[in-house]
Design a protein around this motif. Sequence first.
Motif, PDB file in Angstrom:
ATOM      1  N   ASP A  19       0.847  -1.181   0.000  1.00 31.87           N
ATOM      2  CA  ASP A  19       0.000   0.000   0.000  1.00 31.87           C
ATOM      3  C   ASP A  19       0.882   1.231   0.000  1.00 31.87           C
ATOM      4  N   THR A  20       0.621   2.138  -0.878  1.00 27.79           N
ATOM      5  CA  THR A  20       1.436   3.343  -0.983  1.00 27.79           C
ATOM      6  C   THR A  20       1.192   4.298   0.159  1.00 27.79           C
ATOM      7  N   GLY A  21       0.134   4.117   0.901  1.00 34.24           N
ATOM      8  CA  GLY A  21      -0.181   5.066   1.938  1.00 34.24           C
ATOM      9  C   GLY A  21      -0.923   6.270   1.397  1.00 34.24           C
ATOM     10  N   GLY A  22      -1.071   6.374   0.096  1.00 32.05           N
ATOM     11  CA  GLY A  22      -1.770   7.502  -0.492  1.00 32.05           C
ATOM     12  C   GLY A  22      -2.974   7.044  -1.279  1.00 32.05           C
ATOM     13  N   GLY A  23      -3.457   5.815  -1.014  1.00 36.08           N
ATOM     14  CA  GLY A  23      -4.646   5.331  -1.681  1.00 36.08           C
ATOM     15  C   GLY A  23      -4.365   4.528  -2.922  1.00 36.08           C
ATOM     16  N   HIS A  24      -3.104   4.226  -3.212  1.00 38.62           N
ATOM     17  CA  HIS A  24      -2.771   3.446  -4.385  1.00 38.62           C
ATOM     18  C   HIS A  24      -2.000   2.200  -3.968  1.00 38.62           C
ATOM     19  N   HIS A  84       5.873  -3.087  -5.729  1.00 39.42           N
ATOM     20  CA  HIS A  84       7.100  -3.296  -4.967  1.00 39.42           C
ATOM     21  C   HIS A  84       6.995  -2.576  -3.630  1.00 39.42           C
ATOM     22  N   VAL A  85       7.781  -3.021  -2.677  1.00 38.56           N
ATOM     23  CA  VAL A  85       7.634  -2.557  -1.299  1.00 38.56           C
ATOM     24  C   VAL A  85       8.854  -1.740  -0.887  1.00 38.56           C
ATOM     25  N   HIS A  86       8.662  -0.443  -0.822  1.00 38.25           N
ATOM     26  CA  HIS A  86       9.698   0.485  -0.364  1.00 38.25           C
ATOM     27  C   HIS A  86       8.970   1.553   0.439  1.00 38.25           C
ATOM     28  N   LEU A  87       9.008   1.415   1.746  1.00 34.92           N
ATOM     29  CA  LEU A  87       8.181   2.222   2.629  1.00 34.92           C
ATOM     30  C   LEU A  87       8.975   3.289   3.358  1.00 34.92           C
ATOM     31  N   CYS A  88       8.330   4.420   3.599  1.00 32.12           N
ATOM     32  CA  CYS A  88       8.881   5.455   4.457  1.00 32.12           C
ATOM     33  C   CYS A  88       8.145   5.393   5.795  1.00 32.12           C
ATOM     34  N   GLN A  89       8.890   5.257   6.883  1.00 40.13           N
ATOM     35  CA  GLN A  89       8.294   5.207   8.214  1.00 40.13           C
ATOM     36  C   GLN A  89       8.744   6.433   8.998  1.00 40.13           C
ATOM     37  N   VAL A  90       7.871   7.431   9.078  1.00 42.85           N
ATOM     38  CA  VAL A  90       8.161   8.642   9.836  1.00 42.85           C
ATOM     39  C   VAL A  90       7.722   8.415  11.279  1.00 42.85           C
ATOM     40  N   ALA A  92      12.380  18.480   5.884  1.00 41.41           N
ATOM     41  CA  ALA A  92      13.334  17.445   5.485  1.00 41.41           C
ATOM     42  C   ALA A  92      12.634  16.110   5.279  1.00 41.41           C
ATOM     43  N   VAL A  93      11.708  15.785   6.164  1.00 37.37           N
ATOM     44  CA  VAL A  93      10.975  14.525   6.054  1.00 37.37           C
ATOM     45  C   VAL A  93      10.196  14.468   4.749  1.00 37.37           C
ATOM     46  N   ALA A  94       9.577  15.572   4.365  1.00 35.20           N
ATOM     47  CA  ALA A  94       8.801  15.597   3.120  1.00 35.20           C
ATOM     48  C   ALA A  94       9.695  15.329   1.914  1.00 35.20           C
ATOM     49  N   GLN A  95      10.929  15.854   1.943  1.00 38.20           N
ATOM     50  CA  GLN A  95      11.849  15.640   0.822  1.00 38.20           C
ATOM     51  C   GLN A  95      12.183  14.167   0.639  1.00 38.20           C
ATOM     52  N   LEU A  96      12.145  13.404   1.713  1.00 42.32           N
ATOM     53  CA  LEU A  96      12.473  11.986   1.665  1.00 42.32           C
ATOM     54  C   LEU A  96      11.239  11.123   1.463  1.00 42.32           C
ATOM     55  N   ALA A  97      10.149  11.478   2.134  1.00 47.11           N
ATOM     56  CA  ALA A  97       8.930  10.672   2.046  1.00 47.11           C
ATOM     57  C   ALA A  97       8.381  10.623   0.629  1.00 47.11           C
ATOM     58  N   CYS A  98       8.516  11.722  -0.120  1.00 40.67           N
ATOM     59  CA  CYS A  98       7.927  11.774  -1.464  1.00 40.67           C
ATOM     60  C   CYS A  98       8.659  10.875  -2.459  1.00 40.67           C
ATOM     61  N   LEU A  99       9.798  10.320  -2.070  1.00 36.32           N
ATOM     62  CA  LEU A  99      10.557   9.431  -2.944  1.00 36.32           C
ATOM     63  C   LEU A  99      10.288   7.961  -2.658  1.00 36.32           C
ATOM     64  N   HIS A 100       9.304   7.687  -1.823  1.00 35.55           N
ATOM     65  CA  HIS A 100       8.907   6.318  -1.505  1.00 35.55           C
ATOM     66  C   HIS A 100       7.500   6.062  -2.057  1.00 35.55           C
ATOM     67  N   ALA A 109       0.754  11.074   5.276  1.00 38.00           N
ATOM     68  CA  ALA A 109       0.526  12.444   5.720  1.00 38.00           C
ATOM     69  C   ALA A 109       1.736  13.341   5.499  1.00 38.00           C
ATOM     70  N   HIS A 110       2.898  12.755   5.294  1.00 37.30           N
ATOM     71  CA  HIS A 110       4.127  13.542   5.172  1.00 37.30           C
ATOM     72  C   HIS A 110       4.559  13.737   3.729  1.00 37.30           C
ATOM     73  N   ALA A 111       3.790  13.248   2.765  1.00 35.17           N
ATOM     74  CA  ALA A 111       4.163  13.370   1.359  1.00 35.17           C
ATOM     75  C   ALA A 111       2.944  13.770   0.538  1.00 35.17           C
ATOM     76  N   PRO A 112       2.843  15.042   0.136  1.00 37.40           N
ATOM     77  CA  PRO A 112       1.686  15.473  -0.656  1.00 37.40           C
ATOM     78  C   PRO A 112       1.636  14.815  -2.028  1.00 37.40           C
ATOM     79  N   PHE A 113       2.811  14.399  -2.518  1.00 35.51           N
ATOM     80  CA  PHE A 113       2.873  13.668  -3.779  1.00 35.51           C
ATOM     81  C   PHE A 113       3.952  12.608  -3.650  1.00 35.51           C
ATOM     82  N   ARG A 114       3.966  11.674  -4.611  1.00 35.84           N
ATOM     83  CA  ARG A 114       4.995  10.621  -4.654  1.00 35.84           C
ATOM     84  C   ARG A 114       5.592  10.573  -6.056  1.00 35.84           C
TER      85      ARG A 114
END
Length: 286
Positions: free
Chosen positions: A3-8, A12-18, A163-171, A177-182
């Motif tokens: 689960d992408t965490g954004g509804g998609h 593959h599984v590459h998760l950001c855990q804030v 800083a977290v947003a800069q990293l979360a959006c690449l997962h 909640a920390h990534a407005p886009f991916r």
Amino acid sequence: MGDTGGGHVRSHVHLCQVFDGFPEFRTAAIAFLTDGLARGNRVRYLADGDPDVLHAEIAPLERLPAAQRTGAVEVVSTGRSYAGPTACVDAQTQVEVYTRDTRTALADGFTGLRVAADVTMLVRTAAQLDAFARYEHQVDRFTARAPFSAMCGYRRSELGDEAVAQLACLHPGGSAAHAPFRMHATPGADVALSGELDLTTVDLFAATVDRVGLAEGAEEVVVDATGLDFADHRNLLVLERMADRYGRSVVLRTSRRWPARLVAALGLNRVRVEHHAASPLAVHAS
């Protein structure tokens, strides 16, 4: 499936855990690695600290029957991995390390390698963060094509929301909640783009486009935008300027009608829209 965490849903599984407190990360890591053991993976836990302390932190994991298999569970101090706590990670070198380690896991009879890592200490300076963000996309590409999966932990209370947003959006998954886009790897396109791009994301989007290397490779950059819910003109102009700077064109594949109307209204020359049915792997969750 992940689960992408954004509804998609991604393949593959590459998760950001804030997280704010370390127990939160430890709990998520144990659950993530437990699932990996159930799938026949070799699993690796990375965090800052003495290896004996780290073993104690994941005692519930190491007591599982699947963990009794020789080599099933590895524990490594973050400070002894990657480039070290004071250096900038080298993306190519680190991806090569995980490529080798994944091959070793397969040779040892495991189905793949799964890693849960608190990498907060590796992104404390601006230079480290930029290097690690570029690495995140490279390892995401590796994750999309190999039996390797990862959870990357970032302590928000230390790094801050920006800083977290800069990293979360690449997962492709986790901490929605920390990534407005991916922006991440995907089959059949150079990159996938999902979520929302608005006035608040322009600077972050520009930095992310630079970090994923869309200026490199083929003259035509294909972006799977079937998961993109909204984009304002400022963000499309980011793509137009990037494409113009490097003599490339950008193709936005989308199942929606509004991107084509917006591109036409802006009179963009380097960005075009290609109508494309939504992938069955990119469905909205209820």
